[in-house]
Design an enzyme around this catalytic site. Sequence first.
Site, short mmCIF file in Angstrom:
data_model
loop_
_atom_site.label_atom_id
_atom_site.label_comp_id
_atom_site.label_asym_id
_atom_site.label_seq_id
_atom_site.Cartn_x
_atom_site.Cartn_y
_atom_site.Cartn_z
N SER A 16 0.85 -1.20 0.00
CA SER A 16 0.00 0.00 0.00
C SER A 16 0.88 1.25 0.00
O SER A 16 2.09 1.20 0.26
CB SER A 16 -0.89 -0.01 1.26
OG SER A 16 -1.62 1.19 1.37
N TYR A 150 6.19 8.42 18.29
CA TYR A 150 6.39 8.07 16.88
C TYR A 150 7.69 8.67 16.37
O TYR A 150 8.53 8.00 15.75
CB TYR A 150 5.19 8.58 16.07
CG TYR A 150 5.28 8.42 14.58
CD1 TYR A 150 5.27 7.15 13.99
CD2 TYR A 150 5.36 9.53 13.74
CE1 TYR A 150 5.34 7.00 12.61
CE2 TYR A 150 5.43 9.40 12.36
CZ TYR A 150 5.42 8.13 11.80
OH TYR A 150 5.49 7.97 10.43
N1 LIG Z 1 1.75 8.89 4.97
C1 LIG Z 1 2.51 9.78 5.55
O1 LIG Z 1 2.22 10.98 5.56
C2 LIG Z 1 3.80 9.37 6.20
C3 LIG Z 1 4.70 10.38 6.54
C4 LIG Z 1 5.92 10.03 7.08
C5 LIG Z 1 6.25 8.69 7.25
N2 LIG Z 1 5.35 7.73 6.92
C6 LIG Z 1 5.78 6.33 7.05
O2 LIG Z 1 5.75 5.75 5.77
C7 LIG Z 1 5.54 4.34 5.85
C8 LIG Z 1 4.41 3.91 4.94
O3 LIG Z 1 3.27 4.68 5.21
P1 LIG Z 1 2.06 4.87 4.19
O4 LIG Z 1 1.44 6.18 4.56
O5 LIG Z 1 2.50 4.63 2.78
O6 LIG Z 1 1.07 3.74 4.74
P2 LIG Z 1 -0.03 2.79 4.13
O7 LIG Z 1 -0.57 3.27 2.84
O8 LIG Z 1 -1.00 2.50 5.22
O9 LIG Z 1 0.82 1.48 3.88
C9 LIG Z 1 1.43 0.82 4.94
C10 LIG Z 1 1.90 -0.51 4.44
O10 LIG Z 1 2.66 -1.14 5.46
C11 LIG Z 1 2.07 -2.39 5.76
N3 LIG Z 1 2.30 -2.64 7.16
C12 LIG Z 1 1.83 -1.97 8.23
N4 LIG Z 1 2.27 -2.53 9.35
C13 LIG Z 1 3.01 -3.59 8.99
C14 LIG Z 1 3.72 -4.58 9.70
N5 LIG Z 1 3.74 -4.63 11.02
N6 LIG Z 1 4.42 -5.50 8.99
C15 LIG Z 1 4.40 -5.51 7.65
N7 LIG Z 1 3.73 -4.60 6.93
C16 LIG Z 1 3.05 -3.66 7.61
C17 LIG Z 1 0.60 -2.24 5.37
O11 LIG Z 1 -0.04 -3.47 5.09
P3 LIG Z 1 -0.85 -4.26 6.27
O12 LIG Z 1 -1.68 -3.24 6.97
O13 LIG Z 1 -1.62 -5.29 5.52
O14 LIG Z 1 0.21 -4.85 7.14
C18 LIG Z 1 0.77 -1.44 4.09
O15 LIG Z 1 1.20 -2.25 3.03
C19 LIG Z 1 5.35 4.07 7.36
O16 LIG Z 1 6.60 3.66 7.89
C20 LIG Z 1 4.95 5.43 7.92
O17 LIG Z 1 5.27 5.55 9.29
C21 LIG Z 1 4.12 8.04 6.41
#
Ligand SMILES: NC(=O)c1ccc[n+]([C@@H]2O[C@H](COP(=O)([O-])OP(=O)(O)OC[C@H]3O[C@@H](n4cnc5c(N)ncnc54)[C@H](OP(=O)(O)O)[C@@H]3O)[C@@H](O)[C@H]2O)c1
Length: 244
Positions: A16, A150
Amino acid sequence: MGKLEGKVAVITGGSSGMALASAMRFVEEGAYVFITGRRQEAIDEAVRLIGRNVTGVRGDAANLDDLDRLFATVKREKGRIDILYASAGMGEAVPLGEITEQHFDAAFNLNARGTLFTVQKALPLFNDGGSIFMTGSVAALKGYPGYSVYAASKATLHAFARGWLNELKGRNIRVNVLHPGPIATPMQDKVLTPEAKQMFESAIPRGKMGRPEEIAAAALFLASDDSSFVNGLELSVDGGLSAI
Ligand SMILES: NC(=O)c1ccc[n+]([C@@H]2O[C@H](COP(=O)([O-])OP(=O)(O)OC[C@H]3O[C@@H](n4cnc5c(N)ncnc54)[C@H](OP(=O)(O)O)[C@@H]3O)[C@@H](O)[C@H]2O)c1
């Protein structure tokens, strides 16, 4: 010829959001990718979207047995790794005064401990000259109310990177941290209130969140030889949010 022709990449949390956008981009550039996540249906949909040169492996990046299964699959199918993008992470807003052991443990268990063991367990399969990078967050560089745990869990990643790249210098493996700013992904939809979304957008010079594809472009840079002299960097991809 693509920038990742013939390379093997492992992307945790690749079913995702920005890691999925990156997996799609890596395949367009010639890589074979392994993506992970906990929900099988999300993996199946991601594999369908990516379309070719992809294996989905269900597993929790905080669970060491699941990590062993992931790397056993990679070993069996490809035998080696050139790129590790450790992106699985989580975060909820809880202000000081309301922080619980459960909140602390959940954030550090995945973001810090899970990322550490993901990298350590990948190493035996790593080709010399490879690229490791981990998803941090601009939250680790700023002081957002509610996000201290976080932020602290993501701030560990740069300390890891600095030590590891020094330990790995004989193998020419680079280790970097990619700090996304606010990016419009399914996770954002889940954790951000409309007020918080507006607060973040108003702090970004262009007034709009990033798109997963904009992170994928930076991930491609860190994964490829375009960043061959980039090591130990904290790369903020945030539209200038953390600079002002
Ligand atoms: N979106 C933002 O604004 C933002 C900003 C800064 C940093 N981040 C970081 O970016 C990363 C990705 O975020 P995103 O916004 O792209 O999220 P997202 O669209 O919710 O995707 C998260 C992905 O990680 C998987 N995941 C979650 N927990 C997991 C676990 N314990 N083991 C394996 N897979 C796991 C989810 O699948 P399942 O739920 O099926 O496991 C999903 O594939 C994260 O590390 C987040 O902290 C996000």
